[in-house]
Scaffold this motif. Structure first.
Motif, short mmCIF file in Angstrom:
data_model
loop_
_atom_site.label_atom_id
_atom_site.label_comp_id
_atom_site.label_asym_id
_atom_site.label_seq_id
_atom_site.Cartn_x
_atom_site.Cartn_y
_atom_site.Cartn_z
N MET A 1 0.85 -1.17 0.00
CA MET A 1 0.00 0.00 0.00
C MET A 1 0.90 1.23 0.00
N ARG A 2 0.62 2.14 -0.88
CA ARG A 2 1.43 3.35 -1.04
C ARG A 2 0.68 4.54 -0.46
N VAL A 3 1.34 5.32 0.38
CA VAL A 3 0.76 6.55 0.89
C VAL A 3 0.83 7.60 -0.21
N VAL A 4 -0.34 8.11 -0.59
CA VAL A 4 -0.42 9.15 -1.61
C VAL A 4 -0.26 10.52 -0.97
N ALA A 5 -0.96 10.72 0.16
CA ALA A 5 -0.91 12.03 0.81
C ALA A 5 -1.40 11.94 2.24
N ASP A 6 -0.81 12.77 3.08
CA ASP A 6 -1.36 13.08 4.39
C ASP A 6 -2.06 14.42 4.21
N ILE A 7 -3.35 14.45 4.48
CA ILE A 7 -4.15 15.63 4.19
C ILE A 7 -4.43 16.35 5.51
N PRO A 8 -3.93 17.57 5.65
CA PRO A 8 -4.12 18.29 6.91
C PRO A 8 -5.59 18.60 7.18
N ASN A 9 -5.99 18.40 8.42
CA ASN A 9 -7.34 18.75 8.86
C ASN A 9 -7.30 18.92 10.36
N PRO A 10 -7.94 19.96 10.89
CA PRO A 10 -7.88 20.20 12.34
C PRO A 10 -8.71 19.22 13.16
N HIS A 11 -9.62 18.49 12.54
CA HIS A 11 -10.56 17.63 13.27
C HIS A 11 -10.18 16.15 13.26
N VAL A 12 -9.59 15.69 12.18
CA VAL A 12 -9.26 14.27 12.04
C VAL A 12 -7.95 14.12 11.28
N LYS A 13 -7.29 12.98 11.49
CA LYS A 13 -6.09 12.66 10.71
C LYS A 13 -6.58 11.98 9.44
N ILE A 14 -6.14 12.47 8.30
CA ILE A 14 -6.57 11.93 7.01
C ILE A 14 -5.36 11.45 6.23
N GLU A 55 -15.99 20.04 3.10
CA GLU A 55 -16.45 20.35 4.46
C GLU A 55 -17.66 19.52 4.86
N GLU A 56 -18.58 19.30 3.95
CA GLU A 56 -19.78 18.51 4.26
C GLU A 56 -19.40 17.06 4.60
N PHE A 57 -18.45 16.50 3.86
CA PHE A 57 -17.98 15.15 4.14
C PHE A 57 -17.31 15.08 5.51
N ILE A 58 -16.44 16.05 5.80
CA ILE A 58 -15.74 16.07 7.09
C ILE A 58 -16.74 16.20 8.23
N GLU A 59 -17.75 17.03 8.07
CA GLU A 59 -18.78 17.18 9.11
C GLU A 59 -19.48 15.84 9.37
N ALA A 60 -19.83 15.12 8.31
CA ALA A 60 -20.47 13.82 8.45
C ALA A 60 -19.53 12.82 9.13
N VAL A 61 -18.26 12.85 8.77
CA VAL A 61 -17.26 11.95 9.37
C VAL A 61 -17.13 12.23 10.87
N VAL A 62 -17.02 13.50 11.24
CA VAL A 62 -16.88 13.86 12.65
C VAL A 62 -18.12 13.43 13.42
N ASN A 63 -19.31 13.65 12.87
CA ASN A 63 -20.55 13.21 13.52
C ASN A 63 -20.56 11.70 13.70
N ARG A 64 -20.09 10.98 12.70
CA ARG A 64 -20.03 9.51 12.79
C ARG A 64 -19.05 9.07 13.87
N PHE A 65 -17.94 9.78 14.02
CA PHE A 65 -17.00 9.47 15.09
C PHE A 65 -17.67 9.65 16.46
N VAL A 66 -18.46 10.69 16.61
CA VAL A 66 -19.18 10.92 17.88
C VAL A 66 -20.12 9.75 18.14
N GLU A 67 -20.86 9.33 17.11
CA GLU A 67 -21.77 8.19 17.25
C GLU A 67 -21.01 6.91 17.60
#
Length: 80
Positions: A1-14, A55-67
């Motif tokens: 598996m090859r790492v393509v990118a680490d994508i900065p985000n203040p809420h989650v590690k991507i 942003e909409e995807f990240i919001e859904a991901v963060v909500n899912r993490f809370v759940e």
């Protein structure tokens, strides 16, 4: 598996990986993770895969993490 990118985000590690004709989008928060598999033919290269992370995807991901966290805490309280 090859790492393509680490994508900065203040809420989650991507991390975006490439493996076996798929992009693997891995999102992590604390001890939880979500993984999305995307066929390489569904997006236009690395940049197309990165563009899915809006942003909409990240919001859904963060909500899912809370759940996910709430469900785990509940089961530990019931069964721990």
């Amino acid at each position: 598996m090859r790492v393509v990118a680490d994508i900065p985000n203040p809420h989650v590690k991507i991390t975006l990986h490439s493996y076996n004709g798929k992009y693997i989008l891995k999102l992590e928060k604390a001890n939880l993770e979500q993984i999305y598999k995307i066929e390489e033919t569904e997006v236009m290269g690395d940049e197309g895969a990165k563009a899915l992370i809006d942003e909409e995807f990240i919001e859904a991901v963060v909500n899912r993490f809370v759940e996910m966290r709430d469900a785990f805490v509940s089961t530990v309280r019931r069964n721990g």
